[in-house]
Design an enzyme around this catalytic site. Structure first.
Site, PDB file in Angstrom:
ATOM      1  N   ASP A  17      42.435  26.356  45.337  1.00 39.50           N
ATOM      2  CA  ASP A  17      42.736  24.931  45.513  1.00 39.50           C
ATOM      3  C   ASP A  17      41.818  24.060  44.648  1.00 39.50           C
ATOM      4  O   ASP A  17      40.666  24.417  44.403  1.00 39.50           O
ATOM      5  CB  ASP A  17      42.551  24.580  47.002  1.00 39.50           C
ATOM      6  CG  ASP A  17      43.200  23.247  47.356  1.00 39.50           C
ATOM      7  OD1 ASP A  17      44.016  22.744  46.552  1.00 39.50           O
ATOM      8  OD2 ASP A  17      42.892  22.712  48.429  1.00 39.50           O
ATOM      9  N   HIS A  34      46.173  23.421  36.450  1.00 33.05           N
ATOM     10  CA  HIS A  34      46.813  24.718  36.746  1.00 33.05           C
ATOM     11  C   HIS A  34      46.605  25.685  35.571  1.00 33.05           C
ATOM     12  O   HIS A  34      46.376  26.875  35.774  1.00 33.05           O
ATOM     13  CB  HIS A  34      48.303  24.536  37.013  1.00 33.05           C
ATOM     14  CG  HIS A  34      48.609  23.686  38.229  1.00 33.05           C
ATOM     15  ND1 HIS A  34      47.933  23.832  39.412  1.00 33.05           N
ATOM     16  CD2 HIS A  34      49.511  22.682  38.434  1.00 33.05           C
ATOM     17  CE1 HIS A  34      48.406  22.960  40.312  1.00 33.05           C
ATOM     18  NE2 HIS A  34      49.359  22.253  39.723  1.00 33.05           N
ATOM     19  N   LEU A 128      42.650  48.045  40.417  1.00 35.13           N
ATOM     20  CA  LEU A 128      42.686  46.875  41.321  1.00 35.13           C
ATOM     21  C   LEU A 128      44.142  46.470  41.541  1.00 35.13           C
ATOM     22  O   LEU A 128      44.923  46.432  40.591  1.00 35.13           O
ATOM     23  CB  LEU A 128      41.930  45.698  40.689  1.00 35.13           C
ATOM     24  CG  LEU A 128      42.022  44.400  41.489  1.00 35.13           C
ATOM     25  CD1 LEU A 128      40.704  44.119  42.213  1.00 35.13           C
ATOM     26  CD2 LEU A 128      42.327  43.194  40.611  1.00 35.13           C
TER      27      LEU A 128
HETATM   28  C1  FPP Z   1      46.405  24.196  44.421  1.00 33.32           C
HETATM   29  O1  FPP Z   1      45.696  23.173  43.767  1.00 33.32           O
HETATM   30  C2  FPP Z   1      46.926  25.111  43.432  1.00 33.32           C
HETATM   31  C3  FPP Z   1      48.225  25.442  43.282  1.00 33.32           C
HETATM   32  C4  FPP Z   1      49.312  24.940  44.130  1.00 33.32           C
HETATM   33  C5  FPP Z   1      48.643  26.345  42.218  1.00 33.32           C
HETATM   34  C6  FPP Z   1      47.706  27.472  41.981  1.00 33.32           C
HETATM   35  C7  FPP Z   1      47.981  28.021  40.651  1.00 33.32           C
HETATM   36  C8  FPP Z   1      47.046  28.468  39.798  1.00 33.32           C
HETATM   37  C9  FPP Z   1      45.607  28.572  40.081  1.00 33.32           C
HETATM   38  C10 FPP Z   1      47.408  28.935  38.490  1.00 33.32           C
HETATM   39  C11 FPP Z   1      47.716  30.377  38.528  1.00 33.32           C
HETATM   40  C12 FPP Z   1      49.126  30.404  38.714  1.00 33.32           C
HETATM   41  C13 FPP Z   1      49.920  31.413  38.565  1.00 33.32           C
HETATM   42  C14 FPP Z   1      51.323  31.053  38.612  1.00 33.32           C
HETATM   43  C15 FPP Z   1      49.497  32.821  38.359  1.00 33.32           C
HETATM   44  P1  FPP Z   1      46.243  21.689  43.921  1.00 33.32           P
HETATM   45  O2  FPP Z   1      47.210  21.455  42.819  1.00 33.32           O
HETATM   46  O3  FPP Z   1      46.772  21.468  45.288  1.00 33.32           O
HETATM   47  O4  FPP Z   1      44.927  20.871  43.682  1.00 33.32           O
HETATM   48  P2  FPP Z   1      44.509  19.512  44.400  1.00 33.32           P
HETATM   49  O5  FPP Z   1      44.275  19.840  45.847  1.00 33.32           O
HETATM   50  O6  FPP Z   1      43.249  19.154  43.697  1.00 33.32           O
HETATM   51  O7  FPP Z   1      45.622  18.538  44.179  1.00 33.32           O
END
Ligand code: FPP
Length: 242
Positions: A17, A34, A128
């Site tokens: 997150d 992302h 892994l």
């Molecule tokens: C939450 O942060 C993150 C996500 C919903 C997407 C997670 C994806 C990645 C880390 C990239 C890797 C992805 C793949 C497809 C392998 P948020 O967007 O809710 O952040 P915020 O809370 O700061 O808004």
């Protein structure tokens, strides 16, 4: 204090997150966070291999993430497909077995093909297991397992339900980490989390480096996992009477 030889979790699960906030702080579009998140995931996989972790399960797209703006949803789909085509060879070399956990319903043909190819190409790897939870929800997982049992006319017990969960091959996570400062599970591995140690980090996922992961592992090593028992009953506990 942890029990002997339990200092490294066998199975780590992560709620990645904070991507959006990381990008906003830099006046960049959320999607830049992302993209950075993918790089961090790559490095995390490597660190897990080096530390001897056997299973890493990450939450990449929840059943609820469809509610995000359509351009962010489609960008996340693209990021997944592009990351897989770019990284598959390296992941194969590193011995990573990729599995995608979640409903395939609603995913485009292109996304589904790319998941299937990555799973097929890495199926023999054993260093892994990387479970990417995509279009996943913990409630979906439990309901799905119950439906499978019910359709087969099998009794629904704790044991049979556990056997039909999407992560049944990997055991429950020993440690669940959530980055980005929020302290909730957000429908991640609800059943499997029953006895997981939880670690909440203030670090935003795109900044989550090796030191941050080591901090989570060190916190895990300092916990005493009793699974309902008393300290004195744990293996290796000193017998106070003797
Ligand atoms: C939450 O942060 C993150 C996500 C919903 C997407 C997670 C994806 C990645 C880390 C990239 C890797 C992805 C793949 C497809 C392998 P948020 O967007 O809710 O952040 P915020 O809370 O700061 O808004």
């Amino acid at each position: 204090m942890s029990t002997a030889s339990d200092s490294v979790p066998r199975h780590i699960a992560i709620v990645m997150d904070g991507n959006g906030r990381w990008a906003s702080k830099r006046f960049m579009p959320r999607i830049a966070g992302h993209r950075q998140g993918v790089d961090v995931l790559k490095r995390t996989v490597r660190t897990c291999v080096l530390r001897g972790v056997r299973v890493l399960t990450v939450f990449a797209f929840s059943s609820e993430n469809w509610k995000r703006p359509p351009d962010e949803v489609s960008a996340l789909m693209d990021i997944l497909v592009v990351a897989l085509s770019r990284e598959l060879n390296q992941l194969k070399k590193e011995g990573v077995h990729l599995r995608f956990i979640g409903s395939r319903k609603g995913l485009s043909e292109r996304v589904q093909q790319s998941l299937l190819e990555a799973e097929r190409e890495t199926a023999e790897n054993i260093t892994l297991t990387l479970n990417v939870c995509f279009n996943y929800g913990g409630r979906w997982d439990i309901a799905n397992a119950a439906q499978t049992l019910s359709a087969a006319g099998e009794a629904i017990t704790e044991e049979s339900l556990s056997r039909h969960l999407s992560t049944c091959a990997d055991g429950d996570p020993d440690l669940i980490v959530r980055t980005g400062g929020e302290m909730r599970l957000s429908n991640f591995l609800l059943w499997q989390a029953a006895y997981s140690e939880l670690f909440f980090s203030e670090v935003l996922w795109p900044d989550f480096d090796e030191a941050a992961l080591d901090k989570a592992i060190a916190a895990y090593a300092s916990r005493e996992r009793r699974f309902g028992m008393t300290s004195a009953q744990l293996p290796g506990a000193r017998n106070i009477a003797s």
